[in-house]
Design an enzyme around this catalytic site. Structure first.
Site, PDB file in Angstrom:
ATOM      1  N   ILE A 131       0.842  -1.208   0.000  1.00 51.48           N
ATOM      2  CA  ILE A 131       0.000   0.000   0.000  1.00 51.48           C
ATOM      3  C   ILE A 131       0.873   1.252   0.000  1.00 51.48           C
ATOM      4  O   ILE A 131       0.629   2.204  -0.741  1.00 51.48           O
ATOM      5  CB  ILE A 131      -0.935   0.025   1.242  1.00 51.48           C
ATOM      6  CG1 ILE A 131      -1.648  -1.318   1.428  1.00 51.48           C
ATOM      7  CG2 ILE A 131      -1.926   1.181   1.156  1.00 51.48           C
ATOM      8  CD1 ILE A 131      -2.716  -1.624   0.434  1.00 51.48           C
ATOM      9  N   CYS A 132       1.910   1.216   0.856  1.00 55.10           N
ATOM     10  CA  CYS A 132       2.779   2.390   0.999  1.00 55.10           C
ATOM     11  C   CYS A 132       3.435   2.765  -0.317  1.00 55.10           C
ATOM     12  O   CYS A 132       3.619   3.946  -0.618  1.00 55.10           O
ATOM     13  CB  CYS A 132       3.893   2.105   2.009  1.00 55.10           C
ATOM     14  SG  CYS A 132       3.291   1.503   3.569  1.00 55.10           S
ATOM     15  N   SER A 133       3.804   1.758  -1.102  1.00 57.21           N
ATOM     16  CA  SER A 133       4.548   2.030  -2.335  1.00 57.21           C
ATOM     17  C   SER A 133       3.704   2.733  -3.381  1.00 57.21           C
ATOM     18  O   SER A 133       4.238   3.231  -4.371  1.00 57.21           O
ATOM     19  CB  SER A 133       5.121   0.716  -2.891  1.00 57.21           C
ATOM     20  OG  SER A 133       6.057   0.195  -1.973  1.00 57.21           O
TER      21      SER A 133
END
Lengths: 199, 207
Positions: free
Chosen positions: A90-92
């Site tokens: 998700i962060c990427s």
């Protein structure tokens, strides 16, 4: 016969690993993304609330400069985006989304600061793979997660929760969102909150 | 009675050979399966495009897709022979980078009188809210219809592909939809991608 099954099972596992992760995300990072699977949605307890003065901090950015939160007091609204960890699904994708929304943040007189407990070198490599970002990305690596902890978003495993803090020009926290770590916060929600501070 | 030492050694060697052989067979089988799937053949056969989308808000997009009502619609209701769907995300750097190329593909199709009524293009923003899809549309001046799949409901149905992913769908005329193309990643050029779609769908560029 048992050994044949063991060999077959080994082959199956080996090739399933080669097949790569099956998480939803962009193909931008190839097979470099580590998929931790579904995580406990929130694993921290907030230490601040809306109306509080934001805890000040000075952290080093991937450009090598010192970013001090209170230096924006009286000048800009500040949105802090805490992400759990670099090179995760998700962060990427979260920050690359903000990367195309620079005009929105400018329109609402808000600067964005990305915070992660990862080391500077890790953040440098990761954001390079995103193609670079227009906003400051700072490392809360050492003392490990101290800033994340001061806001109350440090998880028990040393990563941070996926959190957004919007701080007005007086340095007061006006909005907090600590959402499910497995879900990206909606950009529309962030825009609505920035709009409240501006007009 | 115990077999002589040499006999046991031969037997052990045969067991080892059998084991290696079987392992190799599994390797070949799984490698083949993965390559087969990597090129989209698994997905094409397994994916059912049986979901509904909300009617486009603009009249231009309704006309483009050949829809007459404001109700949710299925892909089989689109007036075309082929529908190209880009599965994208506003947050995906490759989708951002490739947006102009997909716009160029749209313009290329629209510029060809023999194709513009046969091939339609649309995008589905997986995990993107309506706001995020609209933002992406405005950011890259996208003219073809985009839809939001904010809760990943469509994304789950189509095999949780990574973004960007392109599907080529053949509309059978009776409402049925057949996937003839399925691939993750950006295309090298709009022209070559369109040629691939024409070749695999059997649509002729000349009227």
């Amino acid at each position: 016969m048992k050994s044949i099954f063991i060999s077959a099972f080994g082959a199956l596992i080996f090739f399933l690993c080669l097949a790569g992760p099956s998480f939803c995300g962009s193909s931008a990072f190839g097979n470099k993304i580590f998929d931790p699977g579904s995580l406990k949605p929130v694993d921290s307890v907030l230490k601040v609330k809306t109306g509080d003065k934001a805890p000040d901090f000075t952290l080093t950015s991937i450009d090598g400069k010192a970013v001090k939160l209170s230096s924006f007091t009286g000048k800009k609204n500040v949105m802090l985006t805490f992400i759990p960890a670099a090179w995760t699904p998700i962060c990427s994708d979260q920050w690359p989304g903000y990367n195309i929304a620079e005009n929105l943040f400018k329109h609402y007189d808000t600067i964005l600061i990305g915070i992660s407990v990862d080391s500077l070198s890790t953040l440098f490599a990761w954001t390079r793979d995103m193609g670079g970002l227009w906003f400051d990305v700072v490392s809360d690596f050492w003392p490990h997660g101290a800033v994340s902890n001061s806001f109350g978003v440090l998880r028990s495993n040393g990563t941070a929760d996926r959190a957004i803090f919007l701080i007005d020009k007086k340095g007061i926290i006006q909005f907090i969102h600590v959402g499910d770590i497995n879900i990206r916060p909606d950009l529309g929600m962030l825009v609505q909150e920035m709009k409240k501070l501006t007009f | 009675m115990k077999a002589p030492k040499e006999m046991r050694s031969i037997h052990n060697n045969q067991t080892v050979s059998t084991r290696i052989g079987l392992t190799a067979l599994f390797f070949i089988f799984f490698t083949g399966s993965l390559l087969f799937c990597e090129h989209g053949f698994c997905e094409e056969n397994a994916i059912k495009m049986d979901f509904l989308l909300p009617a486009p808000i603009t009249e231009i997009h309704k006309q483009y897709l050949g829809l007459s009502s404001d109700k949710d619609f299925s892909l089989g209701q689109i007036k075309a022979q082929v529908v190209i769907i880009e599965i994208f995300s506003m947050y995906c750097p490759i989708c951002q980078r490739g947006a102009e190329g997909v716009n160029a593909l749209f313009r290329l199709i629209q510029s060809k009188p023999a194709l513009k009524d046969k091939i339609k293009l649309m995008g589905i923003g997986v995990g993107n809210s309506i706001f995020e899809v609209d933002f992406f549309r405005e950011k890259y001046s996208i003219e073809f219809p985009l839809f939001s799949d904010s809760n990943f409901l469509i994304h789950k149905k189509i095999g949780e592909v990574r973004t960007p992913h392109f599907f080529g769908l053949a509309l059978q005329g009776n409402g049925d939809v057949k996937v003839f193309y399925s691939k993750t990643g950006e295309f090298s050029s709009p022209e070559s991608f369109l040629q691939t779609i024409l070749k695999e769908s059997g649509i002729k560029e000349q009227p």
